[in-house]
Design a protein around this motif. Structure first.
Motif, PDB file in Angstrom:
ATOM      1  N   ASP A  13       0.943  -1.062  -0.066  1.00 53.74           N
ATOM      2  CA  ASP A  13      -0.151  -0.023   0.044  1.00 53.74           C
ATOM      3  C   ASP A  13       0.950   1.163  -0.071  1.00 53.74           C
ATOM      4  O   ASP A  13       1.344   1.596   0.764  1.00 53.74           O
ATOM      5  CB  ASP A  13      -0.930   0.061   1.290  1.00 53.74           C
ATOM      6  CG  ASP A  13      -1.877   1.082   1.106  1.00 53.74           C
ATOM      7  OD1 ASP A  13      -1.900   1.933   0.310  1.00 53.74           O
ATOM      8  OD2 ASP A  13      -2.309   1.556   2.410  1.00 53.74           O
ATOM      9  N   THR A  16       0.330   3.805   2.963  1.00 60.49           N
ATOM     10  CA  THR A  16       0.860   3.463   4.286  1.00 60.49           C
ATOM     11  C   THR A  16       2.382   3.771   4.153  1.00 60.49           C
ATOM     12  O   THR A  16       2.923   4.575   5.105  1.00 60.49           O
ATOM     13  CB  THR A  16       0.533   2.168   4.510  1.00 60.49           C
ATOM     14  OG1 THR A  16      -0.830   1.986   4.564  1.00 60.49           O
ATOM     15  CG2 THR A  16       1.141   1.666   5.767  1.00 60.49           C
ATOM     16  N   LEU A  44       6.615   0.765  -2.704  1.00 65.21           N
ATOM     17  CA  LEU A  44       5.850  -0.311  -2.959  1.00 65.21           C
ATOM     18  C   LEU A  44       6.561  -1.443  -3.041  1.00 65.21           C
ATOM     19  O   LEU A  44       7.667  -1.676  -3.759  1.00 65.21           O
ATOM     20  CB  LEU A  44       5.004  -0.219  -4.256  1.00 65.21           C
ATOM     21  CG  LEU A  44       4.031  -1.312  -4.967  1.00 65.21           C
ATOM     22  CD1 LEU A  44       2.968  -1.579  -4.130  1.00 65.21           C
ATOM     23  CD2 LEU A  44       3.730  -0.836  -6.184  1.00 65.21           C
ATOM     24  N   ASP A  46       5.678  -5.740  -3.773  1.00 61.83           N
ATOM     25  CA  ASP A  46       4.421  -6.556  -3.872  1.00 61.83           C
ATOM     26  C   ASP A  46       4.902  -7.709  -4.958  1.00 61.83           C
ATOM     27  O   ASP A  46       5.165  -7.110  -6.176  1.00 61.83           O
ATOM     28  CB  ASP A  46       3.182  -5.862  -4.177  1.00 61.83           C
ATOM     29  CG  ASP A  46       2.061  -6.683  -4.061  1.00 61.83           C
ATOM     30  OD1 ASP A  46       2.149  -7.842  -3.812  1.00 61.83           O
ATOM     31  OD2 ASP A  46       0.829  -5.975  -4.095  1.00 61.83           O
ATOM     32  N   ARG A  51      -2.098  -6.818  -8.393  1.00 63.02           N
ATOM     33  CA  ARG A  51      -2.352  -5.984  -7.413  1.00 63.02           C
ATOM     34  C   ARG A  51      -1.406  -4.792  -7.409  1.00 63.02           C
ATOM     35  O   ARG A  51      -1.988  -3.576  -7.343  1.00 63.02           O
ATOM     36  CB  ARG A  51      -2.267  -6.770  -6.104  1.00 63.02           C
ATOM     37  CG  ARG A  51      -2.575  -5.659  -4.820  1.00 63.02           C
ATOM     38  CD  ARG A  51      -2.446  -6.548  -3.541  1.00 63.02           C
ATOM     39  NE  ARG A  51      -1.079  -7.189  -3.177  1.00 63.02           N
ATOM     40  CZ  ARG A  51      -1.029  -8.093  -2.238  1.00 63.02           C
ATOM     41  NH1 ARG A  51      -1.754  -8.317  -1.518  1.00 63.02           N
ATOM     42  NH2 ARG A  51       0.228  -8.625  -1.918  1.00 63.02           N
ATOM     43  N   HIS A  55      -1.541   0.363  -8.634  1.00 61.95           N
ATOM     44  CA  HIS A  55      -0.599   1.595  -7.904  1.00 61.95           C
ATOM     45  C   HIS A  55       0.357   2.018  -8.539  1.00 61.95           C
ATOM     46  O   HIS A  55       1.008   3.279  -8.346  1.00 61.95           O
ATOM     47  CB  HIS A  55      -0.326   1.252  -6.334  1.00 61.95           C
ATOM     48  CG  HIS A  55      -1.164   0.456  -5.510  1.00 61.95           C
ATOM     49  ND1 HIS A  55      -2.183   1.229  -5.144  1.00 61.95           N
ATOM     50  CD2 HIS A  55      -1.454  -0.724  -4.878  1.00 61.95           C
ATOM     51  CE1 HIS A  55      -3.020   0.509  -4.211  1.00 61.95           C
ATOM     52  NE2 HIS A  55      -2.377  -0.762  -4.179  1.00 61.95           N
TER      53      HIS A  55
END
Length: 276
Positions: A13, A16, A44, A46, A51, A55
């Motif tokens: 996220d 965050t 980021l 990930d 997903r 972003h």
């Protein structure tokens, strides 16, 4: 001069992660640091590409970059934002892994795209193919900072001493090597390679790292380090996330290089003769 390193456990996220970076920037400034160093993939981290894709932005639209620039200006501190995953403006379908040197006014002083991409199969069964998702950079970068001329690099670059030879030949006296090292490669090689890069050129090495088990399931090694030009470890942050500080005396570069002038002894090497 005092520097700060932010050892993170970055997740999927960006909102965050950006808020965490802002807090670290403020704490680093309050602690008297002239510059904060953050790890590779600070915005980021990930492995779930679908997903993560929701972003991903280009540099002009990336919210983490904008947030960090504003926080650097507000707190009057330089930041080496280790790297961000960014969509390319002239997109070939792959991303770039780009680091930023941001000054105390929030201006971007330099950008560096990771040159060496991590395409390996580890004995643990882990398989990584960065070149599938990322385009490689093509140029080394050194930038003037309050700490001296700083050579920029990212993670897997650490294993390629020719890059650091070029940076120190250009006058770099400090090397920044933000990373997200895997646990098995970190346990085997992290400390020795970072100390070697410092010793070879008589430079300070600053390596802010990702650490621990991340939300996407990967584990990173941590142990953010600061190494002096003689190869002494000034800071080892272990495996807990958080902020660390180190005081460095930039005059030590000249002292060490006078004591052991390896840079002056460098010679160009032609391809070797092969005798069979």
């Amino acid at each position: 001069m005092r520097i700060a390193l932010y050892q993170t456990q970055t997740g999927p996220d960006p909102g965050t992660n950006g808020r965490d970076l802002v807090r670290a920037i403020a704490e680093a400034a309050k602690g008297g640091a002239v510059m904060l160093f953050t790890p590779e993939m600070s915005g980021l981290l990930d492995r779930d590409r679908e997903r993560a894709a929701r972003h991903l932005r280009d540099e002009a639209s990336d919210t983490v970059l904008a947030t960090v620039r504003a926080a650097a200006a507000e707190n009057g501190i330089w930041v080496h934002l280790g790297s961000l995953a960014l969509a390319q403006e002239n997109d070939d379908g792959r991303l770039v892994n780009r680091g930023f040197l941001i000054d105390d006014r929030g201006d971007i002083r330099a950008r560096y795209d990771k040159i060496h991409l991590f395409d390996v199969d580890l004995p643990t069964g882990e398989s990584w193919r960065e070149s599938v998702a990322y385009a490689s950079g093509t140029r080394g970068v050194a930038v003037e900072t309050p700490l001296g001329l700083m050579g920029l690099s990212i993670c897997y670059d650490l294993r390629f001493p020719d890059l650091y030879r070029a940076l120190s030949n250009a006058g770099a006296t400090i090397l920044s090597i933000p990373a997200a090292f895997t646990v098995p490669t970190g346990e085997a090689h992290w400390h020795v390679l970072l100390r070697a890069r410092a010793i070879e050129a008589g430079v300070f090495v600053v390596a802010a790292a990702q650490t621990g088990r991340h939300e996407d399931g990967r584990e990173t090694y941590g142990h953010s380090l600061v190494v002096d030009p003689w190869g002494k470890v000034l800071l080892d942050m272990g495996t807990e996330p958080g902020l660390g500080f180190a005081d460095i005396d930039t005059a030590e570069v000249d002292t060490v290089r006078e004591r052991l002038p390896a840079i002056r002894h460098r010679r160009p090497i032609d391809p070797p003769d092969i005798v069979r």
